[in-house]
Design an enzyme around this catalytic site. Structure first.
Site, PDB file in Angstrom:
ATOM      1  N   SER A   1       4.317   1.662   8.752  1.00  0.00           N
ATOM      2  CA  SER A   1       3.881   0.573   7.878  1.00  0.00           C
ATOM      3  C   SER A   1       4.945   0.280   6.820  1.00  0.00           C
ATOM      4  O   SER A   1       5.606   1.172   6.317  1.00  0.00           O
ATOM      5  CB  SER A   1       2.544   0.923   7.206  1.00  0.00           C
ATOM      6  OG  SER A   1       2.611   2.161   6.548  1.00  0.00           O
TER       7      SER A   1
ATOM      8  N   HIS B   1       0.821  -1.215   0.000  1.00  0.00           N
ATOM      9  CA  HIS B   1       0.000   0.000   0.000  1.00  0.00           C
ATOM     10  C   HIS B   1       0.855   1.266   0.000  1.00  0.00           C
ATOM     11  O   HIS B   1       0.332   2.357  -0.242  1.00  0.00           O
ATOM     12  CB  HIS B   1      -0.980  -0.005   1.176  1.00  0.00           C
ATOM     13  CG  HIS B   1      -0.359   0.262   2.519  1.00  0.00           C
ATOM     14  ND1 HIS B   1      -0.041  -0.737   3.418  1.00  0.00           N
ATOM     15  CD2 HIS B   1       0.000   1.422   3.129  1.00  0.00           C
ATOM     16  CE1 HIS B   1       0.468  -0.204   4.501  1.00  0.00           C
ATOM     17  NE2 HIS B   1       0.510   1.108   4.348  1.00  0.00           N
TER      18      HIS B   1
ATOM     19  N   ASP C   1     -11.924 -10.365  -1.013  1.00  0.00           N
ATOM     20  CA  ASP C   1     -12.128  -9.230  -0.117  1.00  0.00           C
ATOM     21  C   ASP C   1     -11.073  -9.151   0.977  1.00  0.00           C
ATOM     22  O   ASP C   1     -11.061  -8.205   1.750  1.00  0.00           O
ATOM     23  CB  ASP C   1     -13.523  -9.325   0.524  1.00  0.00           C
ATOM     24  CG  ASP C   1     -14.623  -9.124  -0.511  1.00  0.00           C
ATOM     25  OD1 ASP C   1     -14.355  -8.463  -1.527  1.00  0.00           O
ATOM     26  OD2 ASP C   1     -15.731  -9.640  -0.295  1.00  0.00           O
TER      27      ASP C   1
END
Length: 372
Positions: A305, A164, A229
């Site tokens: 992160s 991400h 998902d």
């Protein structure tokens, strides 16, 4: 075509061999790792680089949700482990992979972001100060990405981070094409560049020295439209630098079960946003786990992160203690626990399949990736 039973064989093929309960040292298990090889590569249109870099990831699917989800089929796993490669000139390719099991003799989804801090009770993080710590292993393996995340050195020219930080699931983030990796270096009082330094030129502050990224690999399991998902399982990416960084790096390893971790505890260091310019170290117990994720409540903030989650265990083959990266810190996730929202920090585990993929990205030869 292989079915579900074949997939179960794939997932279980990397069976670990643990030391006996009487062995007092926490020991790295031996795994038989599958082989992941490229099958075909095609050129894609150049990406737009229009996504905003998000330093926090949110998922409503908690441990119970993950554990109750059906196993993916063999074809689905191949699709998730296929990957996109982004090059510094903006070109993009997609590579399909095959997954194989060799014997020992073989040769051949994202919700609306919350603003709650990722701190649990007393803040147990430690800021690392002073070049004697920052420039020494293992803290020296932590690097900063120009998109705002953290990464970890895992080879001479490679950095492991969270997907991400590069791609929001739909598009590559702004700055991904000109991505840089920052290394903390001493900033000298007299402006010296480091040659013929005398005792009078003592480091006063630390600064970042940046190296451009040559190419980036992102698994299709992270990219929306390809994954289910529960795309957080594939929140990892590998960066290849344009030149070697000349620092000691930390090897990757297959994540043992949480019950086999020393003290059930993990460690990682990152560049948390609330402490700008500081490298922040923390450790904590693993609260829960699934096949792909570790749930814990390590204190952390956005910016951490992408940090490499590591443990230190005994390596029997080498007769020494060794740290290995066993996961990638993904970020903060809100979890529905029996109807009550609860927040966790989540790390993506390096499973045998992910190890085979990341190791191949680094080495380019599956024969160097047979044991995790």
């Amino acid at each position: 075509m292989a079915g579900l039973s074949t997939l179960i064989l794939l997932l279980c093929a990397a069976k670990d061999v643990m030391p006996s309960s009487s062995h007092w040292k926490p020991t790295w298990p031996s795994y038989r790792v599958p082989v992941i090889l490229p099958q075909s590569t095609l050129n894609l249109e150049k990406p737009q680089f229009d996504a905003e870099a998000r330093l926090e990831v949110v998922s409503p699917c908690g441990p119970a949700c993950h554990k109750s989800s059906p196993l993916p089929t063999y074809e689905e796993v191949k699709n998730y482990l296929s990957y996109e490669t982004l090059y510094a000139n903006g070109s993009l390719t997609e590579t399909e992979v095959g997954i194989y099991i060799l014997s020992n003799s073989g040769d051949g989804s994202q919700g609306k972001s919350r603003t709650k801090r990722q701190i649990y009770g007393y803040d147990s993080r430690f800021s690392i100060f002073g070049k004697d710590f920052l420039l020494n292993y293992p803290f020296s393996t932590s690097v900063k990405l120009s998109t705002g995340c953290t990464g970890t050195l895992v080879a001479e020219k490679h950095v492991l981070t969270a997907a991400h930080c590069i791609h929001d699931g739909k598009s590559y983030v702004k700055g991904a094409q000109k991505l840089r990796v920052g290394f903390l270096k001493p900033k000298l009082k007299d402006g010296s560049k480091g040659a013929n330094i005398t005792n009078s030129a003592m480091p006063e502050k630390m600064k970042f020295q940046w190296i451009r990224v040559k190419r980036t690999h992102v698994p299709k399991g992270w990219i929306k439209g390809n994954a289910n998902d529960i795309g957080m399982d594939y929140d990892y990416a590998l960066l290849e630098l344009k030149k070697p960084h000349k620092r000691k790096f930390m090897k990757i390893g297959v994540s043992p079960p949480a019950r086999h971790l020393p003290g059930g505890r993990i460690h990682f260091s990152g560049y948390d946003n609330d402490r700008p310019g500081n490298l922040v170290y923390r450790f904590c117990d693993v609260k829960d786990e699934t096949y792909d994720l570790l749930y814990q409540q390590c204190d952390a903030q956005p910016g951490a992160s992408g940090s490499g989650v590591y443990v230190r265990m005994w390596k029997r083959q080498n007769h020494k203690w060794e740290r290995k990266i066993i996961g990638i810190f993904s970020g903060h996730q809100w979890v529905d626990m029996n109807g009550t929202p609860q927040d966790f920090n989540v790390a993506v585990r390096i499973t045998p399949l992910k190890y085979a993929q990341i190791c191949y990205w680094i080495k380019g030869n599956y024969l160097d990736c047979r044991e995790g």
